[in-house]
Design an enzyme around this catalytic site. Structure first.
Site, PDB file in Angstrom:
ATOM      1  N   ASP A   1       0.825  -1.205   0.000  1.00 20.56           N
ATOM      2  CA  ASP A   1       0.000   0.000   0.000  1.00 20.56           C
ATOM      3  C   ASP A   1       0.863   1.260   0.000  1.00 20.56           C
ATOM      4  O   ASP A   1       0.476   2.281  -0.571  1.00 20.56           O
ATOM      5  CB  ASP A   1      -0.933   0.000   1.206  1.00 20.56           C
ATOM      6  CG  ASP A   1      -2.130  -0.919   1.003  1.00 20.56           C
ATOM      7  OD1 ASP A   1      -2.344  -1.358  -0.145  1.00 20.56           O
ATOM      8  OD2 ASP A   1      -2.842  -1.192   1.988  1.00 20.56           O
ATOM      9  N   GLY A   2       2.031   1.195   0.634  1.00 15.72           N
ATOM     10  CA  GLY A   2       2.927   2.343   0.630  1.00 15.72           C
ATOM     11  C   GLY A   2       3.368   2.713  -0.775  1.00 15.72           C
ATOM     12  O   GLY A   2       3.502   3.895  -1.111  1.00 15.72           O
TER      13      GLY A   2
ATOM     14  N   THR B   1      -9.496   1.827   6.903  1.00 23.79           N
ATOM     15  CA  THR B   1      -8.951   0.514   7.262  1.00 23.79           C
ATOM     16  C   THR B   1      -7.485   0.588   7.652  1.00 23.79           C
ATOM     17  O   THR B   1      -6.887  -0.438   7.972  1.00 23.79           O
ATOM     18  CB  THR B   1      -9.097  -0.454   6.065  1.00 23.79           C
ATOM     19  OG1 THR B   1      -8.413   0.110   4.943  1.00 23.79           O
ATOM     20  CG2 THR B   1     -10.549  -0.668   5.705  1.00 23.79           C
ATOM     21  N   ALA B   2      -6.903   1.780   7.633  1.00 21.71           N
ATOM     22  CA  ALA B   2      -5.482   1.948   7.949  1.00 21.71           C
ATOM     23  C   ALA B   2      -5.311   2.403   9.401  1.00 21.71           C
ATOM     24  O   ALA B   2      -5.823   1.765  10.312  1.00 21.71           O
ATOM     25  CB  ALA B   2      -4.854   2.931   6.953  1.00 21.71           C
TER      26      ALA B   2
ATOM     27  N   ASN C   1      -6.646   4.721  11.088  1.00 20.04           N
ATOM     28  CA  ASN C   1      -7.931   4.964  11.742  1.00 20.04           C
ATOM     29  C   ASN C   1      -8.465   3.716  12.443  1.00 20.04           C
ATOM     30  O   ASN C   1      -8.994   3.785  13.555  1.00 20.04           O
ATOM     31  CB  ASN C   1      -8.935   5.455  10.702  1.00 20.04           C
ATOM     32  CG  ASN C   1     -10.359   5.452  11.210  1.00 20.04           C
ATOM     33  OD1 ASN C   1     -10.773   6.332  11.949  1.00 20.04           O
ATOM     34  ND2 ASN C   1     -11.131   4.453  10.805  1.00 20.04           N
TER      35      ASN C   1
ATOM     36  N   SER D   1      -6.805   1.236  13.718  1.00 19.29           N
ATOM     37  CA  SER D   1      -6.043   0.930  14.933  1.00 19.29           C
ATOM     38  C   SER D   1      -6.409   1.873  16.082  1.00 19.29           C
ATOM     39  O   SER D   1      -6.145   1.566  17.242  1.00 19.29           O
ATOM     40  CB  SER D   1      -4.544   1.015  14.652  1.00 19.29           C
ATOM     41  OG  SER D   1      -4.133   2.349  14.436  1.00 19.29           O
TER      42      SER D   1
END
Length: 270
Positions: A45-46, A163-164, A166, A168
């Site tokens: 994703d990065g 889903t990133a 946020n 956690s």
């Protein structure tokens, strides 16, 4: 149709890039770095976030797709052993002029300083954190004071970015068809002086959030994978970017909730 490839730089990703170039050549697609129609991200994703920021000024005509070679690729639809199928479907779509894409909303950030207003876009999230002390800031919704925040920081995420980081922070997972942004606290301090809601907030596209940090604070800002330290910020406005969305090419169905299940739960069912 023109395409470009952005890769992570590891051996597997580089090999896949060369293989893709060989496969796609037979369909007549042109390799073009400056202004492509499709950008293929090979990595995690990065890598796709890097690709997004590289082409964020050309979102009106660029669609992204990804091959996942890392541990978790939420934005990537394809696995390394599917590169031949991806090249085939991409080539056929290009030749038939039938490129199908989904559009996801972005968060727009307007940073106000004494020098003026700087505008940025984020695909996943925007965060601000205190550097040498806790962050102290007033939080306004639609120009009305909501709370005075003190804590580690504040995260503003898009639906696809929900889903990133946020997630956690205890934020909700939001379907990217919704034009909204989410505000999540990062370790807020609640006492008789500083009081916060203590739960994430969803704002629709016609709402905005303004954050007014205490003057001269050293603040660490992040836009996806990009970081900067500032002490000149007067205010930061966050809202759903108007008229700008990121497009992801879909050469086969991959429903959002299937993506969530695969990324976080897996296929093994009890």
């Amino acid at each position: 149709m023109k395409y470009n490839v952005i890769h992570r730089g590891d051996d597997i990703s580089i090999q896949l890039m060369h293989r893709f170039h060989e496969l796609i050549r037979q369909y007549g697609l042109i390799h073009e770095e400056a202004s492509p129609d499709i950008v293929l991200s090979i990595g995690g994703d990065g890598t796709l976030l890097h690709a997004f920021h590289q082409y964020k000024d050309q979102l009106d005509h660029i669609a992204f797709t990804g091959i996942h070679t890392g541990r978790l690729g939420f934005y990537a639809d394809w696995k390394p052993d599917e590169v031949e199928l991806l090249a085939q479907l991409m080539g056929e779509s290009a030749n038939q002029n039938d490129l199908r894409a989904v559009k996801y909303p972005l968060v727009e950030i307007q940073i106000t300083t004494a020098q003026g207003i700087e505008t940025e876009l984020a695909l996943n999230e925007f965060t601000l954190k205190g550097v040498d002390a806790t962050l102290v800031a007033q939080l306004h919704i639609n120009d009305e004071l909501l709370e005075t925040f003190r804590g580690d920081g504040i995260c503003i995420s898009t639906p696809s970015g929900s889903t990133a980081y946020n997630k956690s922070l205890g934020g909700a997972i939001v379907h990217p068809s919704l034009d909204a942004i989410q505000i999540a606290e990062i370790a807020s301090i609640n006492n008789r002086v500083f009081r916060t809601l203590g739960s994430p907030i969803l704002l629709p596209k016609h709402h905005h959030c303004d954050i007014y940090p205490r003057a001269n604070q050293n603040i660490l800002l992040s836009l996806d994978h990009l970081y900067m330290q500032r002490n000149d910020i007067i205010s930061i406005r966050s809202l759903v970017a108007a008229g700008k969305k990121v497009k992801f090419a879909r050469f086969r169905p991959f429903p959002f909730w299937s993506r969530v299940r695969e990324a976080f739960i897996g296929y093994d069912m009890v």
